[in-house]
Write an enzyme that holds these catalytic residues in place. Structure first.
Site, PDB file in Angstrom:
ATOM      1  CB  SER A 214     -22.901 -40.470  70.913  1.00 56.23           C
ATOM      2  OG  SER A 214     -24.077 -41.307  70.534  1.00 56.23           O
TER       3      SER A 214
ATOM      4  NE  ARG B  41     -18.462 -45.148  64.413  1.00 56.64           N
ATOM      5  CZ  ARG B  41     -19.236 -44.968  65.154  1.00 56.64           C
ATOM      6  NH1 ARG B  41     -20.464 -44.059  65.309  1.00 56.64           N
ATOM      7  NH2 ARG B  41     -19.718 -46.219  65.844  1.00 56.64           N
TER       8      ARG B  41
ATOM      9  N   GLY C 269     -38.185 -34.525  75.180  1.00 55.78           N
ATOM     10  CA  GLY C 269     -37.272 -35.511  74.235  1.00 55.78           C
ATOM     11  C   GLY C 269     -37.120 -36.493  75.574  1.00 55.78           C
TER      12      GLY C 269
HETATM   13  C1  LIG Z   1     -28.395 -47.625  64.576  1.00 55.98           C
HETATM   14  C2  LIG Z   1     -27.753 -46.635  65.664  1.00 55.98           C
HETATM   15  C3  LIG Z   1     -26.741 -47.217  66.444  1.00 55.98           C
HETATM   16  C4  LIG Z   1     -26.051 -46.437  67.237  1.00 55.98           C
HETATM   17  N1  LIG Z   1     -24.888 -46.985  68.271  1.00 55.98           N
HETATM   18  C5  LIG Z   1     -24.433 -46.269  68.956  1.00 55.98           C
HETATM   19  C6  LIG Z   1     -23.323 -47.081  70.018  1.00 55.98           C
HETATM   20  O1  LIG Z   1     -23.197 -48.337  69.903  1.00 55.98           O
HETATM   21  N2  LIG Z   1     -22.708 -46.101  70.920  1.00 55.98           N
HETATM   22  C7  LIG Z   1     -23.127 -44.828  70.926  1.00 55.98           C
HETATM   23  O2  LIG Z   1     -22.292 -44.201  71.881  1.00 55.98           O
HETATM   24  N3  LIG Z   1     -24.040 -44.227  70.189  1.00 55.98           N
HETATM   25  C8  LIG Z   1     -24.704 -44.904  69.183  1.00 55.98           C
HETATM   26  N4  LIG Z   1     -25.528 -44.252  68.581  1.00 55.98           N
HETATM   27  C9  LIG Z   1     -25.945 -43.022  68.918  1.00 55.98           C
HETATM   28  C10 LIG Z   1     -26.631 -42.725  69.955  1.00 55.98           C
HETATM   29  O3  LIG Z   1     -27.523 -43.789  69.846  1.00 55.98           O
HETATM   30  C11 LIG Z   1     -27.491 -41.394  69.991  1.00 55.98           C
HETATM   31  O4  LIG Z   1     -26.501 -40.440  69.630  1.00 55.98           O
HETATM   32  C12 LIG Z   1     -28.087 -41.018  71.220  1.00 55.98           C
HETATM   33  O5  LIG Z   1     -28.792 -42.446  71.592  1.00 55.98           O
HETATM   34  C13 LIG Z   1     -29.056 -39.948  71.171  1.00 55.98           C
HETATM   35  O6  LIG Z   1     -29.883 -39.720  72.263  1.00 55.98           O
HETATM   36  P1  LIG Z   1     -30.734 -38.674  72.478  1.00 55.98           P
HETATM   37  O7  LIG Z   1     -31.395 -38.899  73.890  1.00 55.98           O
HETATM   38  O8  LIG Z   1     -30.082 -37.561  72.269  1.00 55.98           O
HETATM   39  O9  LIG Z   1     -31.540 -38.761  71.312  1.00 55.98           O
HETATM   40  P2  LIG Z   1     -32.753 -39.841  70.963  1.00 55.98           P
HETATM   41  O10 LIG Z   1     -32.673 -41.192  71.619  1.00 55.98           O
HETATM   42  O11 LIG Z   1     -33.036 -39.634  69.523  1.00 55.98           O
HETATM   43  O12 LIG Z   1     -34.196 -39.215  71.754  1.00 55.98           O
HETATM   44  C14 LIG Z   1     -34.999 -38.013  71.113  1.00 55.98           C
HETATM   45  C15 LIG Z   1     -36.149 -37.881  71.767  1.00 55.98           C
HETATM   46  O13 LIG Z   1     -36.729 -36.459  71.572  1.00 55.98           O
HETATM   47  C16 LIG Z   1     -37.908 -36.743  71.062  1.00 55.98           C
HETATM   48  N5  LIG Z   1     -38.447 -35.658  70.033  1.00 55.98           N
HETATM   49  C17 LIG Z   1     -37.828 -35.687  68.834  1.00 55.98           C
HETATM   50  N6  LIG Z   1     -38.553 -34.529  68.065  1.00 55.98           N
HETATM   51  C18 LIG Z   1     -39.421 -34.176  69.038  1.00 55.98           C
HETATM   52  C19 LIG Z   1     -40.260 -32.936  69.049  1.00 55.98           C
HETATM   53  N7  LIG Z   1     -40.544 -32.343  67.899  1.00 55.98           N
HETATM   54  N8  LIG Z   1     -41.032 -32.792  70.117  1.00 55.98           N
HETATM   55  C20 LIG Z   1     -40.694 -33.379  71.543  1.00 55.98           C
HETATM   56  N9  LIG Z   1     -39.916 -34.699  71.254  1.00 55.98           N
HETATM   57  C21 LIG Z   1     -39.382 -34.697  70.085  1.00 55.98           C
HETATM   58  C22 LIG Z   1     -37.933 -38.385  70.429  1.00 55.98           C
HETATM   59  O14 LIG Z   1     -39.282 -38.706  70.626  1.00 55.98           O
HETATM   60  C23 LIG Z   1     -37.149 -38.782  71.656  1.00 55.98           C
HETATM   61  O15 LIG Z   1     -37.863 -39.091  72.819  1.00 55.98           O
HETATM   62  C24 LIG Z   1     -25.996 -45.067  67.487  1.00 55.98           C
HETATM   63  C25 LIG Z   1     -27.022 -44.545  66.645  1.00 55.98           C
HETATM   64  C26 LIG Z   1     -27.717 -45.078  65.728  1.00 55.98           C
HETATM   65  C27 LIG Z   1     -28.744 -44.592  64.849  1.00 55.98           C
END
Ligand SMILES: Cc1cc2nc3c(=O)[nH]c(=O)nc-3n(C[C@H](O)[C@H](O)[C@H](O)COP(=O)(O)OP(=O)(O)OC[C@H]3O[C@@H](n4cnc5c(N)ncnc54)[C@H](O)[C@@H]3O)c2cc1C
Length: 544
Positions: free
Chosen positions: A378, A281, A8
């Site tokens: 987050s 929220r 990811g």
């Molecule tokens: C519209 C929106 C606005 C937001 N605004 C904020 C904010 O202002 N402040 C804040 O703190 N948080 C915010 N959040 C929450 C925050 O953006 C997320 O919690 C955070 O970015 C998650 O990061 P991550 O790296 O865990 O996951 P992600 O960014 O979702 O990355 C997941 C990765 O896993 C990969 N993946 C998925 N499935 C598989 C698989 N089967 N095999 C291999 N790879 C896979 C994807 O391709 C991606 O590369 C927001 C969320 C949304 C939806």
């Protein structure tokens, strides 16, 4: 040299890769698509940190707000580590080139976010996630050039290689070649994001489908707090998805209201006073639900267009582009929608799962946010968690040695082949749509035992017909092999929601409306040969 496999490449995964590389660990970063397509780029509002200033804010206050926002379910030590690391994270992001919005004297601007005692949400206009990802990608490229990181795209996680309670790597399906591949490593870090696609249209990315958590659960990895699902109170309907109207609008003074008899009823202010619109929220969502209306309104039109374009330009553009609404003159019609998952893979304060050498970070992991996450916490937790993992790996990775995993590879191939050969009756996306509808109906903002049991019955039915599902050769193999795990995760989530017989944070039970001391901690769910077992984490086996 130790080798780590990070799965990811959103903010948590790419940060983990960078931090491991800083510590001299060789990293392979794998995802289906580049970081620029991860859900992280959607983050709009900002990232929390207490920075020096005259306003009286303190790290203790950040800790207190986070614990209180999470209804005291999150571990105190874990939250302390998160909040203490925040100022340094902001400084680091700045050095990488993240362009935060600044005051005239150059200090980083901070905005008010729900449930927080001070303005502590640092932001980059309204594209914070995009700006941070851009800076992180540049740094990862530099480290790739220096030979510390290898980035591989086009690979979809299939399963972890687990033997004797120890993880040795993972199996992937290569979307380009159509073949399964094995990548071994001394440690594996899951960073695969949330579970949005279980609910169909949400504010998040459909790439976040919970498959990895579901698959790992089937492989014996504990999950935690799945019942805590954050509904964002202010989203608008568009053709493709629910678009988020950032909390920044309420931070800039936006007022929630509904109309009755030609009059505006400012229901949050009527109930909580002038600061009511900035309640957390879960509280806002509950109050909107109690109005009995599908849609309420958010008004920011008292700001001039010039001010709006300066403070929240992307919200202006989003409303204009997708709904033709000029927010400098009109109110925004909003309603709550699934947004964030506090639950996920159970990890301890070092981000270790119950399988040795297997870690989880970012939204796929459950830690820090308890029963409800505060906006801006987050992105912070995604980066902090990644740093914690890198620090643990530096001190403690063990060499797993070379083993032969050809049996596991053959079993993945056989599994896919058996799915391809099923009698064709139902297209897979039809079942995914039915599941999303059932989850929305039965695991909505307010739940009760009857609804949750109906949801479990639905999932059991979908599981019973899974062998009659049609998987076309033209569809990605991932669709064929992912359904069982996605259904399993959905079932586990419903079981968790049924187990917690109280209302707390984002989990509202109409048949158990009060908060109960009996459930004042995290709930763990495990899978063993078809049995789903739930228990409370009384001994602090995970975060504390
Ligand atoms: C519209 C929106 C606005 C937001 N605004 C904020 C904010 O202002 N402040 C804040 O703190 N948080 C915010 N959040 C929450 C925050 O953006 C997320 O919690 C955070 O970015 C998650 O990061 P991550 O790296 O865990 O996951 P992600 O960014 O979702 O990355 C997941 C990765 O896993 C990969 N993946 C998925 N499935 C598989 C698989 N089967 N095999 C291999 N790879 C896979 C994807 O391709 C991606 O590369 C927001 C969320 C949304 C939806």
């Amino acid at each position: 040299m130790k080798k780590v496999l990070v799965i990811g490449s959103g903010i948590s995964g790419i940060t983990c890769a960078i931090e491991c590389a800083y510590k001299g660990i060789k990293v392979v970063l794998v995802s289906p698509y580049p970081s620029e397509r991860a859900q992280s780029v959607l983050a709009a509002g900002g990232i929390n940190a207490v920075l020096p200033g005259p306003d009286g804010d303190s790290i203790e206050s950040h800790i207190e707000d986070t614990l209180k926002g999470g209804c005291f379910v999150a571990g105190k030590d874990a939250v302390r580590g998160l909040c203490e690391d925040a100022p340094d994270i902001i400084r680091w992001l700045e050095t990488l080139g993240t362009v935060f919005s600044t005051e005239e004297d150059g200090t980083i601007k901070r905005r008010a976010f729900g449930g927080q005692s001070y303005k502590r949400t640092c932001y980059c206009g309204s594209s914070t996630g995009k700006q941070i990802v851009t800076a992180l990608v540049m740094e990862a490229r530099r480290l790739e050039g220096a030979g510390h990181i290898e980035r591989i795209y086009g690979l979809w996680f299939h399963s972890a290689l687990i033997r004797d309670g120890k993880c040795h790597g993972a199996i992937f399906h290569n979307g380009n070649s159509g073949c399964f591949e094995i990548l071994t490593a001394d440690s594996v870090v899951m960073a695969t994001g949330g579970q949005n696609a279980l609910f169909g249209k949400t504010t998040g990315s459909t790439l976040c489908d919970g498959y990895s958590a579901g698959r790992l659960f089937l492989q014996g990895v504990d999950l935690k707090n799945l019942e805590f699902i954050q509904y964002h109170p202010t989203t608008i309907e568009t053709a493709q998805k629910r678009m988020l109207i950032s909390e920044a609008v309420r931070g800039e003074g936006g007022r929630l209201y509904y109309e009755e008899g030609g009059r505006r009823i400012y229901f949050m202010e009527d109930r909580f006073g002038p600061g009511g619109n900035l309640k957390s929220r879960d509280v806002c969502t509950r109050c909107i639900e109690e109005t009995g209306r599908d849609t309420v309104y958010l008004d920011i039109s008292f700001l001039s267009k010039e001010e709006i374009m300066k403070r929240i330009p992307e919200v202006y553009e989003l409303c204009m582009k997708y709904r033709g609404i000029d927010i400098s003159r009109q109110s925004i019609p909003v309603s709550p929608s699934v947004h964030f998952f506090m639950g996920g893979i159970a990890v301890n304060n070092k981000h270790e799962t119950n399988i040795r050498n297997l870690f989880a970070v970012g939204e796929c992991a459950s830690i820090y946010h308890g029963a409800n996450r505060l906006g801006g916490n987050s992105l912070l937790s995604a980066i902090h968690g990644a740093r914690v993992v890198a620090a643990s790996l530096k001190n403690g990775t063990e060499d797993t040695g070379a083993e032969d995993f050809s049996a596991e590879l053959k079993s993945a191939k056989d599994e896919l082949a058996s799915k391809r050969n099923t009698a064709s009756q139902f297209p897979v996306m039809y079942i995914r749509d039915l599941l999303a509808e059932s989850m929305k109906q039965n695991l909505g903002i307010v739940r009760n035992a009857d609804r949750l049991k109906a949801g479990i019955d639905d999932v059991d039915y979908y599981m019973s017909i899974a062998d009659k599902i049609r998987y076309d050769e033209s569809e990605p193999a991932y669709l064929a092999y992912s359904l069982d795990a996605i259904l399993t995760l959905a079932r586990a989530t419903l079981v968790c929601a049924l187990y917690r017989q109280e209302s707390r944070g984002s989990h509202l039970r109409s048949d158990h409306p009060d908060t109960s001391d009996e459930y004042d901690t995290s709930a763990i769910i495990s899978y063993d040969g078809g049995r789903y077992t739930t228990c409370l984490d009384r001994e602090g086996r995970y975060e504390h």
